[in-house]
Design a protein around this motif. Structure first.
Motif, PDB file in Angstrom:
ATOM      1  N   GLU A  79       0.811  -1.215   0.000  1.00 43.74           N
ATOM      2  CA  GLU A  79       0.000   0.000   0.000  1.00 43.74           C
ATOM      3  C   GLU A  79       0.846   1.267   0.000  1.00 43.74           C
ATOM      4  OE1 GLU A  79      -3.012   0.081   3.000  1.00 43.74           O
ATOM      5  OE2 GLU A  79      -3.583  -1.988   2.616  1.00 43.74           O
ATOM      6  N   ASN A  80       2.080   1.206   0.456  1.00 42.53           N
ATOM      7  CA  ASN A  80       2.898   2.411   0.604  1.00 42.53           C
ATOM      8  C   ASN A  80       3.737   2.714  -0.633  1.00 42.53           C
ATOM      9  OD1 ASN A  80       4.682   0.263   0.880  1.00 42.53           O
ATOM     10  ND2 ASN A  80       5.978   1.346   2.335  1.00 42.53           N
ATOM     11  N   VAL A  81       3.132   2.685  -1.820  1.00 49.42           N
ATOM     12  CA  VAL A  81       3.872   2.968  -3.041  1.00 49.42           C
ATOM     13  C   VAL A  81       3.229   4.118  -3.808  1.00 49.42           C
ATOM     14  CG1 VAL A  81       4.760   0.624  -3.281  1.00 49.42           C
ATOM     15  CG2 VAL A  81       2.625   1.232  -4.384  1.00 49.42           C
ATOM     16  N   LYS A  82       4.033   4.751  -4.653  1.00 55.15           N
ATOM     17  CA  LYS A  82       3.561   5.843  -5.504  1.00 55.15           C
ATOM     18  C   LYS A  82       3.262   5.271  -6.883  1.00 55.15           C
ATOM     19  CE  LYS A  82       6.388   9.256  -3.111  1.00 55.15           C
ATOM     20  NZ  LYS A  82       7.487  10.225  -3.245  1.00 55.15           N
ATOM     21  N   LEU A  83       2.011   4.883  -7.104  1.00 54.97           N
ATOM     22  CA  LEU A  83       1.632   4.216  -8.346  1.00 54.97           C
ATOM     23  C   LEU A  83       1.834   5.108  -9.571  1.00 54.97           C
ATOM     24  CD1 LEU A  83      -1.618   2.418  -7.146  1.00 54.97           C
ATOM     25  CD2 LEU A  83       0.645   1.413  -7.504  1.00 54.97           C
ATOM     26  N   ASP A  84       1.721   6.408  -9.402  1.00 50.35           N
ATOM     27  CA  ASP A  84       1.851   7.325 -10.530  1.00 50.35           C
ATOM     28  C   ASP A  84       3.308   7.617 -10.899  1.00 50.35           C
ATOM     29  OD1 ASP A  84       2.185   8.641  -8.108  1.00 50.35           O
ATOM     30  OD2 ASP A  84       1.423  10.545  -8.872  1.00 50.35           O
ATOM     31  N   GLN A  85       4.269   7.069 -10.158  1.00 50.46           N
ATOM     32  CA  GLN A  85       5.681   7.335 -10.435  1.00 50.46           C
ATOM     33  C   GLN A  85       6.464   6.068 -10.793  1.00 50.46           C
ATOM     34  OE1 GLN A  85       7.462   9.668  -7.320  1.00 50.46           O
ATOM     35  NE2 GLN A  85       5.784  11.141  -7.313  1.00 50.46           N
ATOM     36  N   ILE A  86       5.769   5.003 -11.156  1.00 52.99           N
ATOM     37  CA  ILE A  86       6.434   3.749 -11.530  1.00 52.99           C
ATOM     38  C   ILE A  86       7.179   3.945 -12.847  1.00 52.99           C
ATOM     39  CG2 ILE A  86       6.068   1.343 -12.208  1.00 52.99           C
ATOM     40  CD1 ILE A  86       3.653   1.335 -10.312  1.00 52.99           C
ATOM     41  N   LYS A  87       8.402   3.436 -12.890  1.00 57.53           N
ATOM     42  CA  LYS A  87       9.215   3.513 -14.107  1.00 57.53           C
ATOM     43  C   LYS A  87       9.693   2.109 -14.466  1.00 57.53           C
ATOM     44  CE  LYS A  87      10.889   8.204 -13.353  1.00 57.53           C
ATOM     45  NZ  LYS A  87       9.871   8.855 -14.074  1.00 57.53           N
ATOM     46  N   ALA A  88       9.835   1.861 -15.769  1.00 61.84           N
ATOM     47  CA  ALA A  88      10.304   0.559 -16.237  1.00 61.84           C
ATOM     48  C   ALA A  88      11.226   0.746 -17.436  1.00 61.84           C
ATOM     49  CB  ALA A  88       9.120  -0.319 -16.624  1.00 61.84           C
ATOM     50  N   HIS A  89      12.224  -0.117 -17.517  1.00 62.27           N
ATOM     51  CA  HIS A  89      13.078  -0.142 -18.702  1.00 62.27           C
ATOM     52  C   HIS A  89      13.592  -1.556 -18.922  1.00 62.27           C
ATOM     53  CE1 HIS A  89      16.359   0.279 -15.759  1.00 62.27           C
ATOM     54  NE2 HIS A  89      17.149  -0.212 -16.685  1.00 62.27           N
ATOM     55  N   VAL A  90      13.900  -1.851 -20.180  1.00 59.39           N
ATOM     56  CA  VAL A  90      14.419  -3.175 -20.528  1.00 59.39           C
ATOM     57  C   VAL A  90      15.790  -2.999 -21.160  1.00 59.39           C
ATOM     58  CG1 VAL A  90      13.274  -3.266 -22.795  1.00 59.39           C
ATOM     59  CG2 VAL A  90      13.876  -5.389 -21.629  1.00 59.39           C
ATOM     60  N   GLU A  91      16.722  -3.827 -20.690  1.00 55.47           N
ATOM     61  CA  GLU A  91      18.078  -3.772 -21.210  1.00 55.47           C
ATOM     62  C   GLU A  91      18.728  -5.136 -21.039  1.00 55.47           C
ATOM     63  OE1 GLU A  91      22.204  -1.198 -20.534  1.00 55.47           O
ATOM     64  OE2 GLU A  91      20.433  -0.737 -19.349  1.00 55.47           O
ATOM     65  N   ASN A  92      19.377  -5.621 -22.085  1.00 52.80           N
ATOM     66  CA  ASN A  92      20.097  -6.899 -22.059  1.00 52.80           C
ATOM     67  C   ASN A  92      19.222  -8.055 -21.573  1.00 52.80           C
ATOM     68  OD1 ASN A  92      22.467  -5.638 -22.965  1.00 52.80           O
ATOM     69  ND2 ASN A  92      23.086  -5.141 -20.884  1.00 52.80           N
ATOM     70  N   GLY A  93      17.965  -8.082 -21.989  1.00 54.38           N
ATOM     71  CA  GLY A  93      17.085  -9.192 -21.641  1.00 54.38           C
ATOM     72  C   GLY A  93      16.533  -9.163 -20.229  1.00 54.38           C
ATOM     73  N   VAL A  94      16.639  -8.013 -19.540  1.00 57.59           N
ATOM     74  CA  VAL A  94      16.107  -7.882 -18.186  1.00 57.59           C
ATOM     75  C   VAL A  94      15.218  -6.650 -18.122  1.00 57.59           C
ATOM     76  CG1 VAL A  94      16.652  -7.561 -15.742  1.00 57.59           C
ATOM     77  CG2 VAL A  94      18.119  -9.010 -17.160  1.00 57.59           C
ATOM     78  N   LEU A  95      13.966  -6.861 -17.718  1.00 57.32           N
ATOM     79  CA  LEU A  95      13.034  -5.759 -17.479  1.00 57.32           C
ATOM     80  C   LEU A  95      13.180  -5.339 -16.026  1.00 57.32           C
ATOM     81  CD1 LEU A  95      10.537  -3.980 -18.257  1.00 57.32           C
ATOM     82  CD2 LEU A  95       9.137  -5.881 -17.412  1.00 57.32           C
ATOM     83  N   THR A  96      13.443  -4.062 -15.793  1.00 60.98           N
ATOM     84  CA  THR A  96      13.554  -3.523 -14.438  1.00 60.98           C
ATOM     85  C   THR A  96      12.403  -2.561 -14.221  1.00 60.98           C
ATOM     86  OG1 THR A  96      15.960  -3.723 -14.494  1.00 60.98           O
ATOM     87  CG2 THR A  96      15.017  -2.282 -12.804  1.00 60.98           C
TER      88      THR A  96
END
Length: 138
Positions: free
Chosen positions: A98-115
């Motif tokens: 519950e203690n997360v900022k849903l509107d500030q989630i970021k994602a990127h994919v590099e070298n076969g790994v999604l972060t």
């Protein structure tokens, strides 16, 4: 008890993982003081083949679909096919805290790994205790 049993959240609270497709999209979930960090194996997938969505309030759904491997013609003989030759799909659903900022989630994919980085909300939450008025009659 937190030091004695660090994984109590997985056993004493509702399931964190709502769905796992059994695919090769293996995941690590790390928690830093400022964020939850998810690392998911997505070999061969580009960002166009991956979706990260927030559903039902705080459920993060990660899906991906790989393109079909090209067949090299009818004269080609396959000796080993461990990587798979068909469409590869995966789906993961994670119930976020519950203690997360849903509107500030970021994602990127590099070298076969999604972060996926889910920042924590440091602001205090309102007290969930509510007083009930007591009367002599219902």
């Amino acid at each position: 008890m937190a030091d004695f049993f660090p994984f109590r959240r997985f056993f004493l609270s509702p399931p964190v993982f709502r769905e796992w497709s059994g695919s090769s999209a293996l995941m690590d979930w790390l928690e830093s003081p400022n964020a939850h960090i998810f690392k998911i194996n997505v070999p061969g997938l580009s960002r166009e083949n991956i979706k990260v969505q927030i559903e039902d309030g705080n459920v993060m759904r990660i899906t991906g679909e790989a393109s079909k491997e090209e067949q090299n013609g009818k004269d080609t003989v396959w000796h080993v096919a461990e990587r798979g030759t068909g469409k590869g799909e995966f789906s993961r659903e994670i119930e976020l805290p519950e203690n997360v900022k849903l509107d500030q989630i970021k994602a990127h994919v590099e070298n076969g790994v999604l972060t996926v980085v889910v920042p924590k909300d440091a602001s205090p939450k309102p007290n969930k205790v509510r007083n009930v008025n007591i009367t002599s009659k219902l």
